[in-house]
Design an enzyme around this catalytic site. Structure first.
Site, PDB file in Angstrom:
ATOM      1  N   GLU A   1      47.186  51.219  67.253  1.00 27.61           N
ATOM      2  CA  GLU A   1      46.988  52.579  66.979  1.00 27.61           C
ATOM      3  C   GLU A   1      45.847  52.868  65.862  1.00 27.61           C
ATOM      4  O   GLU A   1      45.693  51.476  65.507  1.00 27.61           O
ATOM      5  CB  GLU A   1      48.360  53.077  66.297  1.00 27.61           C
ATOM      6  CG  GLU A   1      48.607  52.326  65.131  1.00 27.61           C
ATOM      7  CD  GLU A   1      50.160  52.465  64.470  1.00 27.61           C
ATOM      8  OE1 GLU A   1      51.022  51.914  65.206  1.00 27.61           O
ATOM      9  OE2 GLU A   1      50.520  52.972  63.582  1.00 27.61           O
TER      10      GLU A   1
ATOM     11  N   LYS B   1      39.470  45.365  62.548  1.00 27.43           N
ATOM     12  CA  LYS B   1      38.616  46.143  61.891  1.00 27.43           C
ATOM     13  C   LYS B   1      37.502  46.650  62.706  1.00 27.43           C
ATOM     14  O   LYS B   1      36.894  45.537  63.517  1.00 27.43           O
ATOM     15  CB  LYS B   1      38.053  45.548  60.267  1.00 27.43           C
ATOM     16  CG  LYS B   1      39.217  45.390  59.385  1.00 27.43           C
ATOM     17  CD  LYS B   1      39.638  46.664  58.833  1.00 27.43           C
ATOM     18  CE  LYS B   1      39.919  46.664  57.433  1.00 27.43           C
ATOM     19  NZ  LYS B   1      39.079  46.401  56.469  1.00 27.43           N
TER      20      LYS B   1
ATOM     21  N   CYS C   1       9.166  50.211  32.454  1.00 32.63           N
ATOM     22  CA  CYS C   1      10.317  50.878  32.689  1.00 32.63           C
ATOM     23  C   CYS C   1       9.980  52.549  32.859  1.00 32.63           C
ATOM     24  O   CYS C   1       9.384  53.076  31.896  1.00 32.63           O
ATOM     25  CB  CYS C   1      11.196  50.631  31.488  1.00 32.63           C
ATOM     26  SG  CYS C   1      12.817  51.795  31.642  1.00 32.63           S
TER      27      CYS C   1
ATOM     28  N   ASP D   1      42.093  55.696  57.458  1.00 39.63           N
ATOM     29  CA  ASP D   1      41.370  55.383  56.098  1.00 39.63           C
ATOM     30  C   ASP D   1      41.601  56.440  54.880  1.00 39.63           C
ATOM     31  O   ASP D   1      40.889  57.038  54.696  1.00 39.63           O
ATOM     32  CB  ASP D   1      39.913  55.284  56.283  1.00 39.63           C
ATOM     33  CG  ASP D   1      39.403  54.666  55.171  1.00 39.63           C
ATOM     34  OD1 ASP D   1      39.736  53.976  54.193  1.00 39.63           O
ATOM     35  OD2 ASP D   1      37.982  54.347  55.245  1.00 39.63           O
TER      36      ASP D   1
ATOM     37  N   TYR E   1      53.840  56.334  60.182  1.00 40.33           N
ATOM     38  CA  TYR E   1      53.532  55.195  61.075  1.00 40.33           C
ATOM     39  C   TYR E   1      54.580  54.159  60.788  1.00 40.33           C
ATOM     40  O   TYR E   1      54.776  53.291  61.571  1.00 40.33           O
ATOM     41  CB  TYR E   1      52.230  54.835  60.968  1.00 40.33           C
ATOM     42  CG  TYR E   1      51.462  54.532  59.841  1.00 40.33           C
ATOM     43  CD1 TYR E   1      52.086  53.534  58.956  1.00 40.33           C
ATOM     44  CD2 TYR E   1      50.382  55.202  59.468  1.00 40.33           C
ATOM     45  CE1 TYR E   1      51.346  53.109  57.535  1.00 40.33           C
ATOM     46  CE2 TYR E   1      49.837  54.976  58.024  1.00 40.33           C
ATOM     47  CZ  TYR E   1      50.275  53.891  57.306  1.00 40.33           C
ATOM     48  OH  TYR E   1      49.838  53.639  56.125  1.00 40.33           O
TER      49      TYR E   1
ATOM     50  N   LYS F   1      43.579  52.829  62.658  1.00 34.39           N
ATOM     51  CA  LYS F   1      44.226  52.467  61.077  1.00 34.39           C
ATOM     52  C   LYS F   1      43.275  53.373  60.350  1.00 34.39           C
ATOM     53  O   LYS F   1      42.285  53.710  60.246  1.00 34.39           O
ATOM     54  CB  LYS F   1      43.451  51.144  60.676  1.00 34.39           C
ATOM     55  CG  LYS F   1      43.861  50.812  59.281  1.00 34.39           C
ATOM     56  CD  LYS F   1      43.383  49.280  59.089  1.00 34.39           C
ATOM     57  CE  LYS F   1      43.952  48.745  57.521  1.00 34.39           C
ATOM     58  NZ  LYS F   1      43.401  49.428  56.568  1.00 34.39           N
TER      59      LYS F   1
ATOM     60  N   CYS G   1      15.940  51.112  24.898  1.00 35.44           N
ATOM     61  CA  CYS G   1      15.597  51.902  25.922  1.00 35.44           C
ATOM     62  C   CYS G   1      16.724  53.171  26.394  1.00 35.44           C
ATOM     63  O   CYS G   1      17.907  52.954  26.355  1.00 35.44           O
ATOM     64  CB  CYS G   1      15.452  51.275  27.411  1.00 35.44           C
ATOM     65  SG  CYS G   1      15.436  52.053  28.870  1.00 35.44           S
TER      66      CYS G   1
ATOM     67  N   CYS H   1      14.202  45.994  32.442  1.00 24.14           N
ATOM     68  CA  CYS H   1      13.581  46.663  31.267  1.00 24.14           C
ATOM     69  C   CYS H   1      13.909  45.923  30.149  1.00 24.14           C
ATOM     70  O   CYS H   1      15.006  45.594  29.936  1.00 24.14           O
ATOM     71  CB  CYS H   1      13.955  48.146  31.030  1.00 24.14           C
ATOM     72  SG  CYS H   1      13.568  48.855  29.322  1.00 24.14           S
TER      73      CYS H   1
ATOM     74  N   CYS I   1      11.548  54.349  29.425  1.00 24.72           N
ATOM     75  CA  CYS I   1      11.104  53.880  28.044  1.00 24.72           C
ATOM     76  C   CYS I   1       9.596  53.570  27.897  1.00 24.72           C
ATOM     77  O   CYS I   1       9.220  53.401  26.827  1.00 24.72           O
ATOM     78  CB  CYS I   1      11.929  53.207  27.546  1.00 24.72           C
ATOM     79  SG  CYS I   1      11.904  51.342  27.749  1.00 24.72           S
TER      80      CYS I   1
HETATM   81  S1  IVH Z   1      51.312  49.783  59.111  1.00 22.20           S
HETATM   82  C1  IVH Z   1      53.717  46.451  56.185  1.00 22.20           C
HETATM   83  N1  IVH Z   1      49.936  51.398  60.417  1.00 22.20           N
HETATM   84  O1  IVH Z   1      46.291  50.038  55.824  1.00 22.20           O
HETATM   85  C2  IVH Z   1      52.462  47.385  56.540  1.00 22.20           C
HETATM   86  N2  IVH Z   1      49.213  50.845  58.208  1.00 22.20           N
HETATM   87  O2  IVH Z   1      45.372  47.607  55.008  1.00 22.20           O
HETATM   88  C3  IVH Z   1      52.527  48.378  57.139  1.00 22.20           C
HETATM   89  N3  IVH Z   1      47.110  51.901  57.092  1.00 22.20           N
HETATM   90  O3  IVH Z   1      48.835  49.785  53.454  1.00 22.20           O
HETATM   91  C4  IVH Z   1      51.367  49.270  57.418  1.00 22.20           C
HETATM   92  N4  IVH Z   1      46.868  53.113  59.034  1.00 22.20           N
HETATM   93  O4  IVH Z   1      47.961  52.129  54.022  1.00 22.20           O
HETATM   94  C5  IVH Z   1      50.043  50.634  59.025  1.00 22.20           C
HETATM   95  N5  IVH Z   1      48.408  52.859  61.495  1.00 22.20           N
HETATM   96  C6  IVH Z   1      48.864  51.950  60.565  1.00 22.20           C
HETATM   97  C7  IVH Z   1      47.818  52.461  59.248  1.00 22.20           C
HETATM   98  C8  IVH Z   1      48.108  51.748  58.265  1.00 22.20           C
HETATM   99  C9  IVH Z   1      46.235  52.834  57.857  1.00 22.20           C
HETATM  100  C10 IVH Z   1      46.988  51.662  56.174  1.00 22.20           C
HETATM  101  C11 IVH Z   1      48.165  51.404  55.151  1.00 22.20           C
HETATM  102  C12 IVH Z   1      48.237  49.988  54.833  1.00 22.20           C
HETATM  103  C13 IVH Z   1      46.940  49.613  54.786  1.00 22.20           C
HETATM  104  C14 IVH Z   1      46.804  47.936  54.966  1.00 22.20           C
END
Ligand code: IVH
Length: 691
Positions: free
Chosen positions: A121, A325, A418, A125, A233, A123, A448, A442, A421
């Site tokens: 799934e 990642k 610089c 941000d 999640y 991740k 400065c 500088c 100044c």
């Molecule tokens: S599961 C036990 N699922 O990523 C850890 N985390 O880098 C369970 N995050 O702290 C986390 N999307 O804030 C999980 N689909 C996803 C996520 C997710 C974003 C974040 C979450 C976690 C961090 C870790």
């Protein structure tokens, strides 16, 4: 790389890394203001991990590998997580992913080719939040904080439409904690930033920071006005296991969340092979820009909850999940001009002003060019079409010029004066190595204005003196008026004059006076950090404070320290303090005008002594051996736990062994320990010792 390190170099490096990571964590989690890009941060974490793996007995008590995020900021009440909120390990390559699945199978004693399901799934941000429901009703909501204790943001989270106040349906555990990610979508982010700018406020750097800033508003009605959303999640505390509700897989949990009324991510799938997981990863990567919210990878999780349970956790992350990642996002645009900024330490930094371009959903209009060597390496000129990269959070970078630059010479130099100044801007030469510093600075120091103002902004910043109501704008104004030229002046302000300023008034002048007075005594480490000495970040300041305890002792030592003196040797000995820091400290404390500046400040401020660090774990530095059958933990787990407490785990008993932990069925090792007079503990005695 770690294999080449000596033990003492490894120890120093670990101290350094742990402090860098902690400082970066603090900026990211507490200040919602990241200072390091994801790739650089991940590299530090990776190096820390490599060295800790090679030297497990050197793992520090305070190692960031044992914690997630940063301590709560203190603005909100605290909520202790019943179940820790952990982080995820990262995978960067396809091999890392196959290693993950192989590792999981090995741990479970399954054959390499055994069929196992994993979910995949996006991740998200954003920032994670934990929502506690009792009898279906939302009772509290917390941020992750340091993973153990988060901030109570119940009122704020309650304002989100995507967080049900009452779970739908009627089949839920009495207590269930639903966890997920709070985020802001791209369109909402753009609209929100447009409104910020229209109101004369600073734009947010990216959706994640906007979400963090919006969630941590003291006034929930402000949070309510922000376009925050939530994806569910995972889960934390549960009064009954999911199995009692016929829920046995990760996928079913998420489907259940959807039935309860949560938004869940529709790009979640179940796969049985690494190939399928990776092709799903690429599919999500292709969709990334069109998703409408920031994601930074794909999370794979073991689907069967029973297996997750058996796999458990290693310090800060579950063994049953990994985050794959994405590489940084790239785009092509034009450099309209190159401008030069002067920072607190006098560094001249070239900045590319770009034709604004959307990279991964965020509009980018500036990129750092680092220094003149970097410009020459890339052979960049104003007007060039360039490829830029937005690596996670921080300032985007220029990667290369698009088009033919083969005929170009390397002839960019930053101004030799610089731009603020007019002082000489020079590149220092290291006396010992003869190497020319990459940074041009500088040389006018605090004379400065750019350096003085940046230094003052640093002085009042959140991690330094943290003076409410005295921010960047006020510092600039007071500096221009000639009221504040150096830190001591802050403590001798004329509040009547301030109350007569436009935009002030009596109340704000009074508030400012109170805020400044509240900082007339300050912790040693903050005081030192606030001085803005080069290379002395929060982490170093803390180490130095813990070592010298009182400001007087520290200052005396700095004045005495010269190569060959004991004071010098002692300073060099401090873990985490290297030649760069020592040089900068001595440069500062042997400069009479800086000394006078500090003393003028000390006429107004009392520095509070630091506390000596508390003693280490009882098994830190000890060599321990496990033998026989352990009943409470698997061997891997017991070993991991001992190492995390600073013990060295060995496979055989020798005269160097400090403790043998012997379970039922122990044989030759127990005998040998008895012969050598090695202390022997049962598993329970061991647990009592380390608990
Ligand atoms: S599961 C036990 N699922 O990523 C850890 N985390 O880098 C369970 N995050 O702290 C986390 N999307 O804030 C999980 N689909 C996803 C996520 C997710 C974003 C974040 C979450 C976690 C961090 C870790």
């Amino acid at each position: 790389m770690s294999a080449e390190l000596t033990e003492s170099a490894a120890k120093k490096r670990l101290a350094f890394l742990s402090q860098e990571i902690k400082a970066a964590d603090g900026f990211y989690y507490q200040d919602d203001n990241p200072v390091m890009d994801d790739a650089a941060y991940d590299a530090l974490r990776k190096e820390l991990h490599a060295i800790e793996t090679a030297f497990p007995h050197l793992v520090r008590q305070d190692s960031p590998s044992k914690s997630v995020g940063a301590k709560p900021s203190g603005k909100f009440g605290k909520i202790t997580h019943k179940v820790a909120m952990l982080s995820l390990d990262n995978a960067f390559t396809d091999e890392d992913v196959s290693e993950f699945t192989a590792r999981v199978k090995r741990f479970l004693s399954l054959a390499e080719d055994a069929v196992m399901s994993f979910t995949a799934e996006p991740k998200i941000d954003g920032l994670s939040a934990a929502l506690r429901y009792e009898k279906g009703k939302l009772v509290s909501g917390a941020t992750r904080g340091d993973g153990k204790v988060g901030e109570d943001v119940t009122a704020n989270l309650s304002t989100l439409d995507t967080i049900p106040k009452m779970l739908q349906g009627n089949s839920w555990p009495d207590v269930v904690e639903v966890r997920g990610e709070v985020y802001i979508g791209h369109d909402d982010f753009d609209a929100m930033n447009a409104a910020q700018i229209a109101a004369g406020k600073d734009a947010y750097k990216n959706p994640r920071n906007a979400a963090a800033g919006s969630l941590r508003q003291i006034d929930p009605s402000i949070t309510a006005s922000r376009p925050l959303k939530f994806f569910a999640y995972t889960w934390g505390d549960l009064s009954e296991p999911f199995a009692q509700f016929q829920i046995t897989t990760q996928m079913q949990v998420v489907e259940t969340f959807a039935h309860w009324g949560f938004d869940v991510n529709l790009n979640m799938r179940v796969h049985e092979t690494v190939q399928d997981m990776i092709s799903h990863y690429h599919e999500i990567e292709t969709k990334r820009a069109a998703l409408g919210y920031d994601i930074d990878g794909v999370v794979y999780k073991v689907n069967a909850l029973a297996l997750q349970e058996r796999l458990g956790f290693v310090s800060r992350a579950p063994r049953w999940a990994i985050a794959h990642k994405f590489p940084a996002e790239k785009a092509i645009t034009v450099i309209e001009k190159i401008e030069v900024q002067v920072g607190r330490t006098g560094a001249l930094t070239p900045v590319a002003r770009l034709t604004p371009i959307t990279v991964g959903g965020v509009v980018v209009s500036n990129a750092t060019l680092h220094n003149e060597d970097e410009i020459n390496r890339l052979k960049i000129r104003a007007g060039d079409t360039v490829e830029i990269q937005r690596a996670g959070d921080v300032i985007p970078q220029v990667l290369r010029v698009v088009g033919d630059i083969s005929g170009r010479a390397e002839d960019y130099t930053l101004p030799l004066q610089c731009p603020v100044c007019g002082g000489d801007a020079v590149r220092d030469v290291d006396e010992k190595t003869g190497r020319v510093d990459v940074v041009r600075r500088c040389s006018n120091g605090v004379l400065c204005p750019a350096q003085a103002i940046e230094g003052l902004k640093h002085f009042v910043s959140r991690r330094a003196f943290d003076i409410d109501g005295l921010g960047q704008k006020q510092i600039e104004l007071f500096y221009q008026k000639g009221w504040v030229k150096e830190p001591a002046d802050i403590f001798a302000l004329d509040y009547t004059a301030i109350s007569n300023l436009e935009g002030f008034g009596e109340t704000s002048a009074n508030n400012l006076e109170a805020a400044i007075n509240a900082r007339r005594s300050i912790d040693f480490d903050r005081f030192l950090y606030a001085l803005g000495i080069r290379h002395i970040g929060q982490g170093n300041a803390n180490l130095l404070a813990k070592h010298y305890l009182s400001w007087n002792a520290f200052e005396t030592a700095m004045q005495e320290a010269e190569i060959g003196t004991q004071a010098y040797a002692q300073l060099m000995e401090i873990d985490g303090v290297g030649p760069g820091q020592v040089g900068a400290l001595l440069g500062f404390f042997k400069n009479l005008s800086r000394q006078d500046m500090v003393h003028r400040l000390l006429a107004h401020v009392t520095v509070i002594d630091a506390q000596a660090p508390s003693s280490e774990s009882p098994v830190s530095g000890k060599t321990v051996v496990f033998t026989g059958k352990l009943e409470k933990f698997s061997r891997d787990e017991a070993k991991a736990r001992a190492q995390s407490l600073g013990a060295k785990v060995s496979g055989s008993v020798s005269a160097k062994t400090d403790i043998l932990i012997a379970g039922p069925g122990a044989g030759s090792k127990l005998k040998k320990a008895a012969e050598l007079g090695v202390k022997t503990l049962t598993e329970d005695e061991w647990l009592a010792l380390i608990s």
